[in-house]
Design a protein around this motif. Structure first.
Motif, PDB file in Angstrom:
ATOM      1  N   PRO A 124     -25.619  20.730 -12.040  1.00 59.88           N
ATOM      2  CA  PRO A 124     -25.975  21.772 -11.061  1.00 59.88           C
ATOM      3  C   PRO A 124     -24.848  22.671 -11.408  1.00 59.88           C
ATOM      4  O   PRO A 124     -24.935  23.451 -10.426  1.00 59.88           O
ATOM      5  N   GLU A 125     -23.864  22.849 -12.078  1.00 63.56           N
ATOM      6  CA  GLU A 125     -22.377  23.918 -11.574  1.00 63.56           C
ATOM      7  C   GLU A 125     -23.362  25.515 -12.318  1.00 63.56           C
ATOM      8  O   GLU A 125     -23.479  25.902 -11.591  1.00 63.56           O
ATOM      9  N   GLU A 126     -23.976  25.004 -13.597  1.00 65.55           N
ATOM     10  CA  GLU A 126     -24.991  25.863 -14.178  1.00 65.55           C
ATOM     11  C   GLU A 126     -25.641  26.694 -13.287  1.00 65.55           C
ATOM     12  O   GLU A 126     -25.916  27.800 -13.480  1.00 65.55           O
ATOM     13  N   PHE A 127     -26.351  26.460 -12.268  1.00 67.39           N
ATOM     14  CA  PHE A 127     -27.366  26.485 -11.633  1.00 67.39           C
ATOM     15  C   PHE A 127     -26.696  27.375  -9.941  1.00 67.39           C
ATOM     16  O   PHE A 127     -27.199  28.607 -10.030  1.00 67.39           O
ATOM     17  N   VAL A 128     -25.761  26.489  -9.597  1.00 70.15           N
ATOM     18  CA  VAL A 128     -25.465  27.355  -8.930  1.00 70.15           C
ATOM     19  C   VAL A 128     -24.651  28.822  -9.215  1.00 70.15           C
ATOM     20  O   VAL A 128     -24.520  29.291  -8.586  1.00 70.15           O
ATOM     21  N   ARG A 129     -24.039  27.897 -10.734  1.00 72.20           N
ATOM     22  CA  ARG A 129     -22.927  29.862 -10.760  1.00 72.20           C
ATOM     23  C   ARG A 129     -24.191  30.810 -11.032  1.00 72.20           C
ATOM     24  O   ARG A 129     -23.811  31.987 -10.834  1.00 72.20           O
ATOM     25  N   SER A 130     -25.128  30.664 -11.384  1.00 71.15           N
ATOM     26  CA  SER A 130     -25.739  31.322 -12.702  1.00 71.15           C
ATOM     27  C   SER A 130     -27.002  32.145 -11.259  1.00 71.15           C
ATOM     28  O   SER A 130     -26.728  33.338 -11.241  1.00 71.15           O
ATOM     29  N   VAL A 131     -27.343  31.257 -10.493  1.00 73.80           N
ATOM     30  CA  VAL A 131     -28.436  31.602  -9.359  1.00 73.80           C
ATOM     31  C   VAL A 131     -27.616  32.565  -7.654  1.00 73.80           C
ATOM     32  O   VAL A 131     -28.254  33.212  -7.898  1.00 73.80           O
ATOM     33  N   ARG A 191     -24.670  36.777  -5.183  1.00 71.44           N
ATOM     34  CA  ARG A 191     -23.527  36.175  -4.172  1.00 71.44           C
ATOM     35  C   ARG A 191     -24.057  36.249  -3.166  1.00 71.44           C
ATOM     36  O   ARG A 191     -23.169  36.404  -2.111  1.00 71.44           O
ATOM     37  N   ALA A 192     -23.585  34.616  -3.289  1.00 76.27           N
ATOM     38  CA  ALA A 192     -23.865  33.647  -1.974  1.00 76.27           C
ATOM     39  C   ALA A 192     -22.196  33.922  -1.078  1.00 76.27           C
ATOM     40  O   ALA A 192     -21.580  33.560  -1.925  1.00 76.27           O
ATOM     41  N   LYS A 193     -22.874  33.751  -0.286  1.00 78.51           N
ATOM     42  CA  LYS A 193     -21.942  33.554   1.247  1.00 78.51           C
ATOM     43  C   LYS A 193     -21.324  32.420   1.584  1.00 78.51           C
ATOM     44  O   LYS A 193     -20.003  31.591   1.972  1.00 78.51           O
ATOM     45  N   ALA A 194     -22.826  32.073   1.307  1.00 77.59           N
ATOM     46  CA  ALA A 194     -22.349  30.764   1.967  1.00 77.59           C
ATOM     47  C   ALA A 194     -24.057  29.848   1.665  1.00 77.59           C
ATOM     48  O   ALA A 194     -25.482  30.861   1.481  1.00 77.59           O
ATOM     49  N   VAL A 195     -24.450  28.406   1.825  1.00 78.76           N
ATOM     50  CA  VAL A 195     -25.350  27.765   1.188  1.00 78.76           C
ATOM     51  C   VAL A 195     -26.164  26.883   2.229  1.00 78.76           C
ATOM     52  O   VAL A 195     -24.389  26.026   2.716  1.00 78.76           O
ATOM     53  N   VAL A 196     -27.466  26.792   3.124  1.00 77.02           N
ATOM     54  CA  VAL A 196     -27.425  26.148   4.314  1.00 77.02           C
ATOM     55  C   VAL A 196     -28.268  24.891   3.813  1.00 77.02           C
ATOM     56  O   VAL A 196     -29.595  25.175   3.261  1.00 77.02           O
ATOM     57  N   ILE A 197     -28.058  23.768   3.938  1.00 74.71           N
ATOM     58  CA  ILE A 197     -28.621  22.229   2.474  1.00 74.71           C
ATOM     59  C   ILE A 197     -28.382  21.666   4.175  1.00 74.71           C
ATOM     60  O   ILE A 197     -27.653  21.499   5.524  1.00 74.71           O
ATOM     61  N   GLY A 198     -29.084  20.489   3.894  1.00 70.89           N
ATOM     62  CA  GLY A 198     -29.203  19.126   4.800  1.00 70.89           C
ATOM     63  C   GLY A 198     -28.618  18.101   4.063  1.00 70.89           C
ATOM     64  O   GLY A 198     -27.751  18.267   2.676  1.00 70.89           O
ATOM     65  N   HIS A 199     -27.845  16.602   4.431  1.00 77.79           N
ATOM     66  CA  HIS A 199     -27.237  15.784   3.942  1.00 77.79           C
ATOM     67  C   HIS A 199     -27.757  15.340   2.365  1.00 77.79           C
ATOM     68  O   HIS A 199     -27.238  14.926   1.825  1.00 77.79           O
ATOM     69  N   ASP A 200     -29.188  15.584   2.280  1.00 78.40           N
ATOM     70  CA  ASP A 200     -29.538  14.669   1.760  1.00 78.40           C
ATOM     71  C   ASP A 200     -30.546  15.233   0.919  1.00 78.40           C
ATOM     72  O   ASP A 200     -31.337  15.100  -0.696  1.00 78.40           O
ATOM     73  N   VAL A 201     -29.759  17.025  -0.042  1.00 78.60           N
ATOM     74  CA  VAL A 201     -30.198  17.405  -1.025  1.00 78.60           C
ATOM     75  C   VAL A 201     -29.984  16.792  -2.330  1.00 78.60           C
ATOM     76  O   VAL A 201     -28.951  16.828  -2.609  1.00 78.60           O
ATOM     77  N   ARG A 202     -30.370  17.449  -2.962  1.00 85.86           N
ATOM     78  CA  ARG A 202     -30.625  17.193  -4.347  1.00 85.86           C
ATOM     79  C   ARG A 202     -30.708  18.366  -5.539  1.00 85.86           C
ATOM     80  O   ARG A 202     -31.380  19.225  -5.625  1.00 85.86           O
ATOM     81  N   PHE A 203     -29.997  18.462  -6.703  1.00 78.27           N
ATOM     82  CA  PHE A 203     -30.445  19.556  -7.148  1.00 78.27           C
ATOM     83  C   PHE A 203     -29.415  19.364  -8.692  1.00 78.27           C
ATOM     84  O   PHE A 203     -28.907  18.816  -8.769  1.00 78.27           O
ATOM     85  N   ARG A 253     -29.947  19.477 -12.824  1.00 75.03           N
ATOM     86  CA  ARG A 253     -30.295  18.431 -14.210  1.00 75.03           C
ATOM     87  C   ARG A 253     -30.349  16.877 -13.953  1.00 75.03           C
ATOM     88  O   ARG A 253     -29.374  16.465 -13.393  1.00 75.03           O
ATOM     89  N   ALA A 254     -31.566  16.037 -13.370  1.00 75.35           N
ATOM     90  CA  ALA A 254     -31.948  15.271 -13.679  1.00 75.35           C
ATOM     91  C   ALA A 254     -31.889  14.976 -11.456  1.00 75.35           C
ATOM     92  O   ALA A 254     -31.649  13.664 -11.205  1.00 75.35           O
ATOM     93  N   ASN A 255     -31.492  16.204 -11.095  1.00 75.07           N
ATOM     94  CA  ASN A 255     -30.852  15.646  -9.579  1.00 75.07           C
ATOM     95  C   ASN A 255     -29.742  14.968  -9.344  1.00 75.07           C
ATOM     96  O   ASN A 255     -29.060  14.207  -8.269  1.00 75.07           O
ATOM     97  N   SER A 256     -28.643  15.486 -10.216  1.00 79.53           N
ATOM     98  CA  SER A 256     -27.579  14.989 -10.261  1.00 79.53           C
ATOM     99  C   SER A 256     -26.943  15.672  -9.155  1.00 79.53           C
ATOM    100  O   SER A 256     -25.525  14.960  -8.945  1.00 79.53           O
ATOM    101  N   GLY A 257     -26.987  16.176  -9.484  1.00 78.55           N
ATOM    102  CA  GLY A 257     -25.722  17.182  -7.470  1.00 78.55           C
ATOM    103  C   GLY A 257     -26.487  16.597  -6.056  1.00 78.55           C
ATOM    104  O   GLY A 257     -27.751  16.891  -6.085  1.00 78.55           O
ATOM    105  N   ASP A 258     -25.493  16.281  -5.607  1.00 79.24           N
ATOM    106  CA  ASP A 258     -26.412  15.996  -4.286  1.00 79.24           C
ATOM    107  C   ASP A 258     -25.102  17.015  -3.219  1.00 79.24           C
ATOM    108  O   ASP A 258     -24.431  17.869  -3.310  1.00 79.24           O
TER     109      ASP A 258
END
Length: 330
Positions: A103-110, A116-128, A130-135
């Motif tokens: 999760p950290e590698e994806f968020v940091r690199s992408v 240059r994300a200023k904000a991220v719009v997501i729902g309560h059930d977000v998963r991202f 490796r192995a959907n380990s990020g919530d």
């Protein structure tokens, strides 16, 4: 709208951005609520509204034997997302290597370094990651660490009455769209999508039985994109490569009257004399077929004469359905 197929395509210095992540298969009304909030949040922050999506669908990579059939092809998904007012779409090629990022590698690199994300719009059930380990809590923690806001949508989507008579509601979802199409209920699919369901494909030569019976059809190639609804006859539209919309009676099935074996999608353009439009001029064109309402199921008739009589009735009913739709929606 900017359209990128790889993170490397994003121009240096692009951003800042407000973004969301998802497959968005169907771009249904629930998705549209998310995208409206994305565009609004980006405007408030003077940032670009960006969608990150994936091709192929992750399920096609991780479990190809049981992956759901896609509601729409890549071209239609891209164009429909573009119609929502977003500024950019990053359609990432989904691979096992991408899926292996933490999760950290994806968020940091992408999200951070790439967009240059200023904000991220997501729902309560977000998963991202490796192995959907990020919530959600992972994203919030990374936002605090890396300097972006996390905007949580309480109701990640929109709900509709399950029918015109039922009191219960159901959340709009791609699963519900597929269920409706599997049942041939294209009217419900239209309600969930906010527009008629469509298929896109090249017009190819068929058995020419329709032409011999006085009902020539444009036959879609088997490689056409878009979920194929249940067998039956539908009222709808054929949109040619010049974006002209023709009223059409659409048949989905295997032509049981003639002992057909393979399923076909074919559209008969109505109320146009052959000297004005010969559907065989469509050969080789990529066309879109839109499904408005199911008229009947697929039936084997006792010979061509009975079939022709039913096809006349289908054309009459198609004309009435589309006339009503035009009055309702202008």
């Amino acid at each position: 709208m900017f359209y990128w197929r790889d993170l490397a395509d994003v121009p240096d210095g692009f951003g800042p951005s407000v973004l969301t992540i998802g497959n968005f298969d169907g771009v249904h009304r629930g998705h549209q609520v998310v995208l409206e909030q994305l565009v609004s949040a980006a405007s408030e922050r003077n940032a670009a509204a960006v969608v990150i999506s994936f091709d192929p669908h992750p399920a096609q990579v991780h479990r190809p034997d049981s992956a759901p059939e896609l509601i729409m092809g890549l071209q239609d998904r891209t164009e429909t997302l573009g119609d929502t007012g977003i500024d950019a779409l990053l359609m990432m090629h989904y691979t096992l290597e991408l899926a292996a990022l933490t999760p950290e590698e994806f968020v940091r690199s992408v999200l951070v370094e790439g967009l240059r994300a200023k904000a991220v719009v997501i729902g309560h059930d977000v998963r991202f990651g490796r192995a959907n380990s990020g919530d959600l809590s992972t994203m919030q923690s990374l936002g605090e660490q890396l300097g972006f806001d996390v905007i949580v949508i309480d109701d990640y989507g929109s709900s509709l009455r399950t029918s015109t008579t039922a009191a219960g509601e159901r959340r709009c979802s791609s699963t519900w769209v597929r269920e409706a199409l599997e049942a041939g209920d294209v009217s419900t699919a239209t309600r969930i999508l906010g527009r008629p369901h469509r298929m896109r494909g090249e017009v190819v030569h068929g058995a020419a039985r329709g032409r011999a019976l006085g009902f020539p059809t444009a036959n879609l190639a088997s490689a056409s994109t878009g979920y194929v609804p249940a067998d039956g006859v539908y009222a709808g539209w054929l949109i040619d490569s010049s974006q002209v919309r023709w009223p059409a009676a659409i048949s989905v099935g295997s032509n049981p009257t003639f002992d057909g074996l393979s399923r076909q999608v074919e559209a008969h353009v109505i109320d146009r004399p052959l000297e004005e439009i010969d559907v065989f001029d469509l050969y080789g064109q990529t066309v879109v077929v839109e499904f408005v309402r199911r008229l009947r199921g697929m039936v084997a008739y006792r010979g061509p004469e009975a079939l022709v009589e039913q096809m006349r009735l289908d054309v009459d009913q198609t004309r009435k359905v589309l006339s009503t739709e035009q009055r309702a929606y202008g």
